[in-house]
Write a protein that holds these residues in place. Structure first.
Motif, mmCIF file in Angstrom:
data_model
loop_
_atom_site.group_PDB
_atom_site.id
_atom_site.type_symbol
_atom_site.label_atom_id
_atom_site.label_comp_id
_atom_site.label_asym_id
_atom_site.label_seq_id
_atom_site.Cartn_x
_atom_site.Cartn_y
_atom_site.Cartn_z
ATOM 1 N N MET A 28 0.778 -1.195 0.228
ATOM 2 C CA MET A 28 0.086 -0.078 0.001
ATOM 3 C C MET A 28 0.953 1.265 -0.187
ATOM 4 O O MET A 28 1.751 1.619 0.980
ATOM 5 N N ALA A 29 0.725 2.094 -1.036
ATOM 6 C CA ALA A 29 1.550 3.147 -1.190
ATOM 7 C C ALA A 29 0.803 4.521 -0.864
ATOM 8 O O ALA A 29 -0.345 4.811 -1.265
ATOM 9 N N PHE A 30 1.382 5.298 0.098
ATOM 10 C CA PHE A 30 0.625 6.617 0.901
ATOM 11 C C PHE A 30 1.062 7.597 0.143
ATOM 12 O O PHE A 30 2.311 8.007 0.167
ATOM 13 N N HIS A 31 0.336 8.768 -0.726
ATOM 14 C CA HIS A 31 0.418 9.535 -1.316
ATOM 15 C C HIS A 31 -0.192 11.025 -0.412
ATOM 16 O O HIS A 31 -1.189 10.787 0.091
ATOM 17 N N LYS A 38 0.067 10.836 6.759
ATOM 18 C CA LYS A 38 0.108 9.338 6.202
ATOM 19 C C LYS A 38 0.739 8.478 7.553
ATOM 20 O O LYS A 38 0.205 7.428 7.552
ATOM 21 N N THR A 39 1.637 8.903 8.167
ATOM 22 C CA THR A 39 2.208 8.355 9.304
ATOM 23 C C THR A 39 1.278 8.134 10.364
ATOM 24 O O THR A 39 1.089 6.777 10.759
ATOM 25 N N THR A 40 0.307 8.989 10.590
ATOM 26 C CA THR A 40 -0.577 8.843 11.734
ATOM 27 C C THR A 40 -1.498 7.691 11.316
ATOM 28 O O THR A 40 -1.884 6.858 12.177
ATOM 29 N N LEU A 41 -1.929 7.640 9.875
ATOM 30 C CA LEU A 41 -2.896 6.804 9.471
ATOM 31 C C LEU A 41 -2.092 5.227 9.747
ATOM 32 O O LEU A 41 -2.651 4.272 9.995
ATOM 33 N N ASP A 82 9.571 4.781 4.480
ATOM 34 C CA ASP A 82 9.553 6.217 4.251
ATOM 35 C C ASP A 82 10.708 6.509 3.229
ATOM 36 O O ASP A 82 11.835 6.640 3.779
ATOM 37 N N LEU A 83 10.491 7.151 2.186
ATOM 38 C CA LEU A 83 11.135 7.204 0.918
ATOM 39 C C LEU A 83 11.523 9.087 1.137
ATOM 40 O O LEU A 83 12.014 9.271 -0.013
ATOM 41 N N LEU A 108 4.110 -1.050 3.970
ATOM 42 C CA LEU A 108 3.212 0.368 3.932
ATOM 43 C C LEU A 108 4.137 1.427 3.588
ATOM 44 O O LEU A 108 4.989 1.635 4.199
ATOM 45 N N ILE A 109 4.057 1.885 2.382
ATOM 46 C CA ILE A 109 5.108 3.182 1.654
ATOM 47 C C ILE A 109 4.789 4.586 1.696
ATOM 48 O O ILE A 109 3.543 4.726 1.201
ATOM 49 N N GLU A 110 5.352 5.440 2.602
ATOM 50 C CA GLU A 110 5.085 6.800 2.368
ATOM 51 C C GLU A 110 6.321 7.321 1.327
ATOM 52 O O GLU A 110 7.356 6.782 1.380
ATOM 53 N N TRP A 111 5.693 8.387 0.718
ATOM 54 C CA TRP A 111 6.231 9.110 -0.526
ATOM 55 C C TRP A 111 6.913 7.919 -1.398
ATOM 56 O O TRP A 111 8.157 7.764 -1.615
ATOM 57 N N PRO A 112 6.066 7.263 -1.937
ATOM 58 C CA PRO A 112 6.540 6.072 -3.155
ATOM 59 C C PRO A 112 6.626 6.676 -4.470
ATOM 60 O O PRO A 112 7.151 5.879 -5.395
ATOM 61 N N GLU A 113 6.394 7.953 -4.573
ATOM 62 C CA GLU A 113 6.713 8.608 -6.027
ATOM 63 C C GLU A 113 7.928 8.119 -6.673
ATOM 64 O O GLU A 113 8.191 7.847 -7.697
ATOM 65 N N LEU A 114 9.097 8.128 -5.851
ATOM 66 C CA LEU A 114 10.224 7.748 -6.226
ATOM 67 C C LEU A 114 10.356 6.371 -7.060
ATOM 68 O O LEU A 114 11.464 6.316 -7.762
ATOM 69 N N ILE A 115 9.722 5.279 -6.339
ATOM 70 C CA ILE A 115 9.857 4.005 -6.665
ATOM 71 C C ILE A 115 8.815 3.453 -7.580
ATOM 72 O O ILE A 115 8.639 2.071 -7.558
#
Length: 144
Positions: A28-31, A38-41, A82-83, A108-115
């Motif tokens: 699950m990628a969080f934008h 994002k982290t709180t969720l 967290d990226l 669970l990925i925060e800031w996934p845009e890079l990958i």
């Protein structure tokens, strides 16, 4: 795309919705912009699974690993990634992101845009929009 508006008092429901959608995949990628929650969720999602470890932002460690027991007492792993601080896909690979994506467990990925090129096709994308100081909109794209 499914949408749900929530306040901090309703974050438990938002987390349950995420878990329901995650049954379709394991990533699950969080934008969302900085401070969108994002982290709180993710912390709420982990609390719902009774994660024993302290769930915190992996901004400096990049990857935090948590475990939980399901109803059959089987151990499951959650990789909280967290990226935000990374600059390239190669850097993400060097720190072990690909290993987490390939491992059994939940990512669970925060800031996934890079990958985006590394994410599996069945990745579920969660977009958190800030609607006000205490109001958010969750938009979830289902796995194909």
């Amino acid at each position: 795309m499914e949408q749900f508006e929530y306040s901090l008092e309703q974050i438990e429901q938002a987390a349950r919705i995420c878990w329901e959608k995650l049954q379709q995949g394991h990533v699950m990628a969080f934008h969302g912009e900085m401070g969108s929650g994002k982290t709180t969720l993710i912390q709420t999602m982990c609390r719902q699974k009774h994660v024993r470890e302290n769930v915190s932002s992996p901004t400096f460690s990049l990857i935090n690993e948590y475990t939980f027991l399901d109803d059959t007492q089987q151990i499951h792993t959650i990789y909280h990634i967290d990226l935000y601080r990374l600059r390239s896909v190669d850097e993400a690979i060097r720190v072990g992101v690909e290993d987490c994506l390939d491992a059994p467990g939940i990512c669970l990925i925060e800031w996934p845009e890079l990958i985006t090129s590394l994410l599996p096709d069945d990745t579920i994308h969660v977009y958190i929009d800030i609607l006000g100081e205490k109001k958010r909109r969750l938009r979830i794209t289902p796995a194909p």
